[in-house]
Design an enzyme around this catalytic site. Structure first.
Site, PDB file in Angstrom:
ATOM      1  N   SER A 207      39.993  40.993  34.275  1.00 48.04           N
ATOM      2  CA  SER A 207      39.151  42.068  34.787  1.00 48.04           C
ATOM      3  C   SER A 207      37.745  41.983  34.212  1.00 48.04           C
ATOM      4  CB  SER A 207      39.751  43.432  34.418  1.00 48.04           C
ATOM      5  OG  SER A 207      40.866  43.727  35.205  1.00 48.04           O
TER       6      SER A 207
ATOM      7  N   ASP B 205      33.395  50.580  39.788  1.00 47.45           N
ATOM      8  CA  ASP B 205      34.129  49.915  38.712  1.00 47.45           C
ATOM      9  C   ASP B 205      33.285  48.801  38.080  1.00 47.45           C
ATOM     10  OD1 ASP B 205      36.243  49.556  36.969  1.00 47.45           O
ATOM     11  OD2 ASP B 205      37.264  48.098  38.259  1.00 47.45           O
TER      12      ASP B 205
ATOM     13  N   HIS C  16      36.583  49.871  34.154  1.00 49.81           N
ATOM     14  CA  HIS C  16      37.878  50.209  33.555  1.00 49.81           C
ATOM     15  C   HIS C  16      38.186  49.383  32.307  1.00 49.81           C
ATOM     16  CE1 HIS C  16      39.594  46.814  36.010  1.00 49.81           C
ATOM     17  NE2 HIS C  16      40.443  46.732  35.003  1.00 49.81           N
TER      18      HIS C  16
END
Length: 207
Positions: free
Chosen positions: A134, A62, A32
């Site tokens: 992230s 992911d 993402h």
């Protein structure tokens, strides 16, 4: 000095973190973080910037791999941990660039080593995992990677989720077997590597 192996990823939509793995000579991050892009800006801790090419992704896990045309082989080596030994209350550290700020290391503990969330198991930790973190690694006290931090699920205080290292290992095994030269997608069902645009997986038929 492991921070030298941690990179900031920048796109027109925001920023994230990635880390260099010598075993594949490439960077790993969350899917993402790079979603919608095949070229991204990779910034080292010394502020040097490079063009990164997104070479393989898994939407369901992911995870994404980024290739950079630069020699990173002298960087400190990062090793994946055996997460089967991970326990609640183990001390961990989230490494990365929260909100695009300078590099940080944030200490926390493992709240649950195999928390079931949205049909998959994650490592739950109280180490703050904010946007920008992230794609960065969660490491144990030995400096080994226990997983990839992801902030896409929640902004709640003291609840962070990490994709475990064993799922990353399965993804890396596909990468090392297929050795893709162009942008490829890993099938969510059979882990087949797909390099050409298609509606259904040629191997298992999943959309």
């Amino acid at each position: 000095m492991k921070q030298k192996s941690i990179f900031k990823i920048r796109t027109a939509d925001g920023s994230g973190t990635a880390f260099y793995l010598s075993e594949i000579n490439a960077l790993v991050t969350n899917y993402h973080v790079v979603e919608g892009y095949q070229k991204v800006c990779v910034e080292a801790i010394d502020k040097n910037s490079y063009e990164g090419t997104v070479i393989m992704i898994s939407q369901s896990e992911d995870i994404a791999i980024i290739k950079v045309d630069a020699d990173f082989t002298a960087l400190p080596e990062l090793i994946l941990s055996d997460v089967s030994t991970l326990k609640s209350r183990d001390e961990v550290f989230a490494l990365g660039y929260p909100y695009g700020l300078p590099y940080t290391e944030t200490k926390g503990i493992v709240s649950a080593p195999d928390q079931l969330f949205q049909g998959k198991k994650y490592i739950q930790t109280d180490a703050p995992i904010n946007p920008g973190n992230s794609g960065g690694p969660l490491v144990n006290v030995a400096g080994e990677i226990v997983g990839i931090n992801t902030s896409k699920f929640t902004d709640a205080d003291n609840i962070g989720f990490t994709v475990p290292a064993d799922r990353l290992r399965a993804f890396l095994n596909v990468y090392k077997k297929e050795k893709p030269e162009t942008f490829s997608i890993v099938c969510n069902s059979c882990l087949c590597c797909i390099a050409e645009e298609t509606e259904y997986c040629d191997n298992c038929g999943v959309e």
